[in-house]
Design a protein around this motif. Sequence first.
Motif, mmCIF file in Angstrom:
data_model
loop_
_atom_site.group_PDB
_atom_site.id
_atom_site.type_symbol
_atom_site.label_atom_id
_atom_site.label_comp_id
_atom_site.label_asym_id
_atom_site.label_seq_id
_atom_site.Cartn_x
_atom_site.Cartn_y
_atom_site.Cartn_z
ATOM 1 N N ALA A 30 0.793 -1.015 -0.089
ATOM 2 C CA ALA A 30 -0.045 -0.177 -0.192
ATOM 3 C C ALA A 30 0.842 1.551 0.010
ATOM 4 C CB ALA A 30 -1.059 -0.398 0.931
ATOM 5 N N ARG A 31 2.102 1.113 0.760
ATOM 6 C CA ARG A 31 2.699 2.254 0.963
ATOM 7 C C ARG A 31 3.151 2.463 -0.114
ATOM 8 N NH1 ARG A 31 3.667 0.086 5.939
ATOM 9 N NH2 ARG A 31 5.290 -0.941 5.352
ATOM 10 N N GLN A 32 4.178 1.734 -1.753
ATOM 11 C CA GLN A 32 4.238 1.535 -2.383
ATOM 12 C C GLN A 32 3.446 1.603 -3.837
ATOM 13 O OE1 GLN A 32 5.385 -2.627 -3.782
ATOM 14 N NE2 GLN A 32 7.549 -2.614 -1.844
ATOM 15 N N LYS A 33 2.052 1.366 -3.153
ATOM 16 C CA LYS A 33 1.328 2.140 -4.688
ATOM 17 C C LYS A 33 0.823 3.742 -4.496
ATOM 18 C CE LYS A 33 -2.102 0.732 -6.635
ATOM 19 N NZ LYS A 33 -2.204 0.928 -8.495
ATOM 20 N N ASP A 34 0.872 4.376 -2.767
ATOM 21 C CA ASP A 34 0.841 5.435 -2.252
ATOM 22 C C ASP A 34 1.952 6.213 -2.984
ATOM 23 O OD1 ASP A 34 -1.905 4.876 -1.277
ATOM 24 O OD2 ASP A 34 -1.024 4.677 0.705
ATOM 25 N N GLN A 35 2.904 5.965 -2.928
ATOM 26 C CA GLN A 35 4.112 6.953 -3.783
ATOM 27 C C GLN A 35 4.607 6.168 -5.005
ATOM 28 O OE1 GLN A 35 7.084 4.532 -1.377
ATOM 29 N NE2 GLN A 35 6.715 5.960 0.510
ATOM 30 N N GLY A 36 3.526 5.411 -5.709
ATOM 31 C CA GLY A 36 3.655 5.778 -6.757
ATOM 32 C C GLY A 36 4.527 4.373 -7.814
ATOM 33 N N SER A 37 4.945 4.346 -7.052
ATOM 34 C CA SER A 37 6.405 2.649 -7.688
ATOM 35 C C SER A 37 5.460 1.717 -7.772
ATOM 36 C CB SER A 37 7.676 3.026 -6.060
ATOM 37 O OG SER A 37 6.894 2.143 -5.642
ATOM 38 N N LEU A 47 -1.173 -19.870 -7.103
ATOM 39 C CA LEU A 47 -0.513 -19.175 -6.073
ATOM 40 C C LEU A 47 0.950 -19.998 -6.336
ATOM 41 C CD1 LEU A 47 -2.818 -19.544 -2.635
ATOM 42 C CD2 LEU A 47 -2.288 -17.609 -4.474
ATOM 43 N N ARG A 48 0.984 -20.309 -7.561
ATOM 44 C CA ARG A 48 2.855 -20.582 -8.340
ATOM 45 C C ARG A 48 3.126 -19.065 -7.907
ATOM 46 N NH1 ARG A 48 2.626 -24.690 -12.597
ATOM 47 N NH2 ARG A 48 4.138 -24.933 -11.356
ATOM 48 N N TYR A 49 2.853 -18.521 -8.739
ATOM 49 C CA TYR A 49 3.263 -17.367 -9.378
ATOM 50 C C TYR A 49 2.872 -16.237 -8.366
ATOM 51 C CZ TYR A 49 5.032 -20.707 -12.146
ATOM 52 O OH TYR A 49 5.848 -22.101 -12.863
ATOM 53 N N PHE A 50 4.256 -14.974 -8.795
ATOM 54 C CA PHE A 50 3.318 -13.496 -8.810
ATOM 55 C C PHE A 50 3.073 -12.439 -10.040
ATOM 56 C CE2 PHE A 50 6.815 -13.206 -6.539
ATOM 57 C CZ PHE A 50 7.630 -11.790 -6.875
ATOM 58 N N PHE A 51 2.869 -12.069 -10.208
ATOM 59 C CA PHE A 51 2.698 -11.000 -11.117
ATOM 60 C C PHE A 51 2.774 -9.540 -11.041
ATOM 61 C CE2 PHE A 51 1.310 -7.966 -14.297
ATOM 62 C CZ PHE A 51 2.044 -7.792 -15.427
ATOM 63 N N ALA A 52 3.605 -8.045 -11.343
ATOM 64 C CA ALA A 52 3.687 -7.137 -10.540
ATOM 65 C C ALA A 52 4.160 -6.013 -11.736
ATOM 66 C CB ALA A 52 4.690 -6.980 -9.233
ATOM 67 N N ILE A 53 3.349 -4.451 -11.645
ATOM 68 C CA ILE A 53 4.117 -3.494 -12.924
ATOM 69 C C ILE A 53 4.404 -2.646 -11.857
ATOM 70 C CG2 ILE A 53 3.814 -2.399 -14.092
ATOM 71 C CD1 ILE A 53 2.428 -3.704 -15.382
ATOM 72 N N TYR A 54 6.374 -2.211 -11.673
ATOM 73 C CA TYR A 54 6.355 -1.300 -10.973
ATOM 74 C C TYR A 54 6.748 -0.114 -11.846
ATOM 75 C CZ TYR A 54 7.636 -3.930 -7.136
ATOM 76 O OH TYR A 54 6.840 -4.583 -6.073
#
Length: 89
Positions: A30-37, A47-54
């Motif tokens: 949530a902090r990363q989202k609020d900071q825009g990263s 539940l074997r993998y996760f995906f993210a966009i930064y």
Amino acid sequence: MTKFVVWGRYCEDVLERRAPHRQDHLDGLARQKDQGSLVTIGPTKDLRYFFAIYTAESEEAVRQLIEADPYWQHHVWTDYTIHEWIQAF
């Protein structure tokens, strides 16, 4: 700022292992989202993998965010790859 796609893997016993660290993990995201990263993050249905966009200045900045996460520090996430992404649309 550059966008990066991250693919990672969860440990075998993810549900049990993540439980004591889940709230700290979610608070950090949530902090990363609020900071825009952090643009988005989530697991695959199995539940074997996760995906993210930064969004970050560098791949190293993304690596620091991932490796500061309780899921990485407590081996809920077991490995990951970072790829610079060119958003077409």
